[in-house]
Write a protein that holds these residues in place. Structure first.
Motif, PDB file in Angstrom:
ATOM      1  N   CYS A 184      15.301  23.722 -20.894  1.00  5.25           N
ATOM      2  CA  CYS A 184      16.650  23.806 -20.330  1.00  5.25           C
ATOM      3  C   CYS A 184      17.691  23.223 -21.274  1.00  5.25           C
ATOM      4  O   CYS A 184      18.893  23.371 -21.043  1.00  5.25           O
ATOM      5  CB  CYS A 184      16.719  23.099 -18.982  1.00  5.25           C
ATOM      6  SG  CYS A 184      16.419  21.310 -19.056  1.00  5.25           S
ATOM      7  N   SER A 185      17.239  22.555 -22.345  1.00  4.30           N
ATOM      8  CA  SER A 185      18.191  21.919 -23.253  1.00  4.30           C
ATOM      9  C   SER A 185      17.569  21.741 -24.628  1.00  4.30           C
ATOM     10  O   SER A 185      16.434  21.266 -24.744  1.00  4.30           O
ATOM     11  CB  SER A 185      18.610  20.556 -22.689  1.00  4.30           C
ATOM     12  OG  SER A 185      19.440  19.852 -23.596  1.00  4.30           O
ATOM     13  N   ILE A 186      18.305  22.153 -25.654  1.00  2.00           N
ATOM     14  CA  ILE A 186      18.007  21.774 -27.036  1.00  2.00           C
ATOM     15  C   ILE A 186      19.327  21.293 -27.605  1.00  2.00           C
ATOM     16  O   ILE A 186      20.274  22.071 -27.736  1.00  2.00           O
ATOM     17  CB  ILE A 186      17.461  22.943 -27.873  1.00  2.00           C
ATOM     18  CG1 ILE A 186      16.156  23.481 -27.276  1.00  2.00           C
ATOM     19  CG2 ILE A 186      17.213  22.478 -29.316  1.00  2.00           C
ATOM     20  CD1 ILE A 186      15.590  24.684 -28.032  1.00  2.00           C
ATOM     21  N   GLU A 187      19.406  20.013 -27.893  1.00  3.78           N
ATOM     22  CA  GLU A 187      20.670  19.415 -28.307  1.00  3.78           C
ATOM     23  C   GLU A 187      20.506  18.640 -29.615  1.00  3.78           C
ATOM     24  O   GLU A 187      19.502  17.945 -29.821  1.00  3.78           O
ATOM     25  CB  GLU A 187      21.178  18.440 -27.238  1.00  3.78           C
ATOM     26  CG  GLU A 187      21.464  19.071 -25.884  1.00  3.78           C
ATOM     27  CD  GLU A 187      22.916  19.482 -25.726  1.00  3.78           C
ATOM     28  OE1 GLU A 187      23.691  19.342 -26.694  1.00  3.78           O
ATOM     29  OE2 GLU A 187      23.266  19.919 -24.617  1.00  3.78           O
ATOM     30  N   PHE A 188      21.515  18.764 -30.484  1.00  2.00           N
ATOM     31  CA  PHE A 188      21.618  17.891 -31.647  1.00  2.00           C
ATOM     32  C   PHE A 188      22.550  16.734 -31.296  1.00  2.00           C
ATOM     33  O   PHE A 188      23.438  16.869 -30.454  1.00  2.00           O
ATOM     34  CB  PHE A 188      22.196  18.645 -32.846  1.00  2.00           C
ATOM     35  CG  PHE A 188      21.272  19.683 -33.414  1.00  2.00           C
ATOM     36  CD1 PHE A 188      20.205  19.308 -34.213  1.00  2.00           C
ATOM     37  CD2 PHE A 188      21.471  21.021 -33.154  1.00  2.00           C
ATOM     38  CE1 PHE A 188      19.350  20.262 -34.741  1.00  2.00           C
ATOM     39  CE2 PHE A 188      20.623  21.987 -33.675  1.00  2.00           C
ATOM     40  CZ  PHE A 188      19.560  21.602 -34.477  1.00  2.00           C
ATOM     41  N   GLY A 189      22.355  15.598 -31.938  1.00  2.00           N
ATOM     42  CA  GLY A 189      23.224  14.458 -31.681  1.00  2.00           C
ATOM     43  C   GLY A 189      23.142  13.435 -32.792  1.00  2.00           C
ATOM     44  O   GLY A 189      22.526  13.665 -33.835  1.00  2.00           O
ATOM     45  N   GLU A 190      23.762  12.301 -32.547  1.00  2.01           N
ATOM     46  CA  GLU A 190      23.784  11.241 -33.546  1.00  2.01           C
ATOM     47  C   GLU A 190      22.529  10.371 -33.480  1.00  2.01           C
ATOM     48  O   GLU A 190      22.048   9.869 -34.488  1.00  2.01           O
ATOM     49  CB  GLU A 190      25.029  10.375 -33.356  1.00  2.01           C
ATOM     50  CG  GLU A 190      26.339  11.143 -33.505  1.00  2.01           C
ATOM     51  CD  GLU A 190      26.411  11.954 -34.784  1.00  2.01           C
ATOM     52  OE1 GLU A 190      26.066  11.391 -35.854  1.00  2.01           O
ATOM     53  OE2 GLU A 190      26.779  13.132 -34.733  1.00  2.01           O
ATOM     54  N   ASP A 191      22.022  10.169 -32.254  1.00  4.96           N
ATOM     55  CA  ASP A 191      20.814   9.365 -32.097  1.00  4.96           C
ATOM     56  C   ASP A 191      20.201   9.658 -30.737  1.00  4.96           C
ATOM     57  O   ASP A 191      20.810  10.309 -29.882  1.00  4.96           O
ATOM     58  CB  ASP A 191      21.111   7.864 -32.251  1.00  4.96           C
ATOM     59  CG  ASP A 191      22.241   7.395 -31.336  1.00  4.96           C
ATOM     60  OD1 ASP A 191      22.141   7.627 -30.118  1.00  4.96           O
ATOM     61  OD2 ASP A 191      23.213   6.820 -31.855  1.00  4.96           O
ATOM     62  N   GLU A 192      18.974   9.154 -30.531  1.00  6.72           N
ATOM     63  CA  GLU A 192      18.248   9.430 -29.305  1.00  6.72           C
ATOM     64  C   GLU A 192      18.970   8.873 -28.083  1.00  6.72           C
ATOM     65  O   GLU A 192      18.995   9.498 -27.018  1.00  6.72           O
ATOM     66  CB  GLU A 192      16.836   8.854 -29.383  1.00  6.72           C
ATOM     67  CG  GLU A 192      15.916   9.596 -30.340  1.00  6.72           C
ATOM     68  CD  GLU A 192      14.476   9.095 -30.238  1.00  6.72           C
ATOM     69  OE1 GLU A 192      14.160   8.394 -29.254  1.00  6.72           O
ATOM     70  OE2 GLU A 192      13.688   9.423 -31.142  1.00  6.72           O
TER      71      GLU A 192
END
Length: 361
Positions: A219-227
């Motif tokens: 339901c989600s694949i996200e990039f980000g800065e940290d966990e």
């Protein structure tokens, strides 16, 4: 103006391709053709009967054709004058529907919307679908679903929220809750209580990423800065859901995503749990048909979906995609080829296209 019997185009490869597109009535943004015997300029994709090749000239802009003595075609409206009027009428109708739903009133029927816009009912229905990508009924249903979701998330009783959103009965919403809200009304009211989302994290060439997976799929694949920030974003979306560490399926999914980032080839084939409106899902499915290493612009994608005036609606659907890579919205660019907005950052979008281009080459 040159004599109609005189060949007016060079038969080079570029114009051969344009001529083939003209015969197929294939829309090509930014390219136009003029018919010397009629004195008109059309956009490629015009529904008019194709002219004889010797009577055709190709142009890069309508202004260039008008300067050469041609007038805009009334059927395909290459300058977009009528399209602008139609879009304004549809925006006004959307505003009327939004105002009614916000006030808890009944949504105006199609006949009333068409009368306010100054069109016949059947004609306005066609215009609305061309501009918005959905029918007025589908648009109204999406507005009611949004209001219902907001009311439930604010803690209203289900019966009150259903009534204020304009749904005919509570049972109807429960029976079709997955389509309307992506989960049952009670689950929305409880902030996702009852939902179990397994999360897995990885470090890729594009930065930290998170995969969220329900029992139905990713339901989600996200990039980000940290966990921590990635986990917080998921928790904000589902404040009462049980967010648990990865099981075997979620771990395998994140491994497949990481492998794809390292070597992007073909589609990222994962079981998906896509949550959005019917129109959003239609756009997302079209995105999955764009091959790795290829791009389309928003107008072209809208034309493929049968809504030549729907580029903005398509762009909004792309922005609403929460499943990066598996639904490759990074492959949609501006008409001029420039990179437009990407919820995970333009730099990542550029990097993804470079990676896919290098693999394809």
């Amino acid at each position: 103006m040159s004599d109609a019997a005189e060949p007016l185009i060079d038969h080079d490869a570029g114009e051969e391709a344009l001529w083939a597109a003209l015969l197929r009535r294939e829309p090509l943004p930014g390219r136009f053709y003029a018919v010397t015997t009629q004195g008109v300029v059309c956009r490629l994709g015009c529904p008019a009967k194709p002219p004889l090749r010797r009577n055709v000239r190709f142009f890069d802009s309508v202004a260039e054709a008008v300067s050469a003595g041609f007038r805009p075609c009334l059927r395909c409206d290459p300058q977009g004058a009528r399209a602008g009027i139609h879009a304004a009428a549809v925006r006004a109708a959307c505003a009327d529907m939004e105002a009614a739903v916000s006030a808890g009133d009944a949504v105006p029927p199609l006949a009333a919307l068409a009368e306010r816009a100054g069109y016949a009912r059947h004609h306005f229905l066609r215009l609305f679908r061309q501009v918005a990508g959905v029918t007025p009924a589908s648009y109204a249903a999406a507005l009611r679903a949004r209001r219902l979701g907001e009311a439930l998330a604010a803690g209203e009783r289900v019966a009150d929220a259903v009534a204020s959103a304009g749904f005919g009965s509570e049972s109807r919403v429960y029976e079709d809750g997955a389509r309307v809200l992506g989960m049952t009304p009670g689950s929305v009211r409880r902030g996702g209580a009852g939902e179990v989302i397994r999360t897995a994290f990885g470090s890729s060439a594009l930065g930290p990423l998170m995969v969220g997976m329900t029992g139905r799929g990713v339901c989600s694949i996200e990039f980000g800065e940290d966990e921590a920030r990635l986990r917080a974003g998921l928790a904000a979306r589902f404040p009462a859901a049980r967010i648990e560490p990865a099981d075997e399926a979620a771990s395998e999914a994140v491994a497949r995503v990481l492998a794809w980032v390292e070597e992007p080839c073909g589609a990222l084939d994962l079981p998906l749990d896509l949550r959005g409106t019917a129109f959003q899902k239609r756009v997302w499915e079209a995105l999955r048909l764009i091959p790795a290493g290829g791009t389309v612009d928003y107008a072209e994608l809208a034309a493929r979906l049968g809504m030549p005036q729907g580029a903005r609606a398509v762009a909004r659907a792309c922005a609403g995609n929460g499943v990066a890579l598996a639904v490759p919205c990074h492959r949609v660019v501006g008409r001029d080829g420039a990179l437009r907005g990407y919820r995970w950052g333009i730099a990542r979008k550029a990097a993804l296209l470079r990676l896919e281009g290098a693999r394809r080459g």
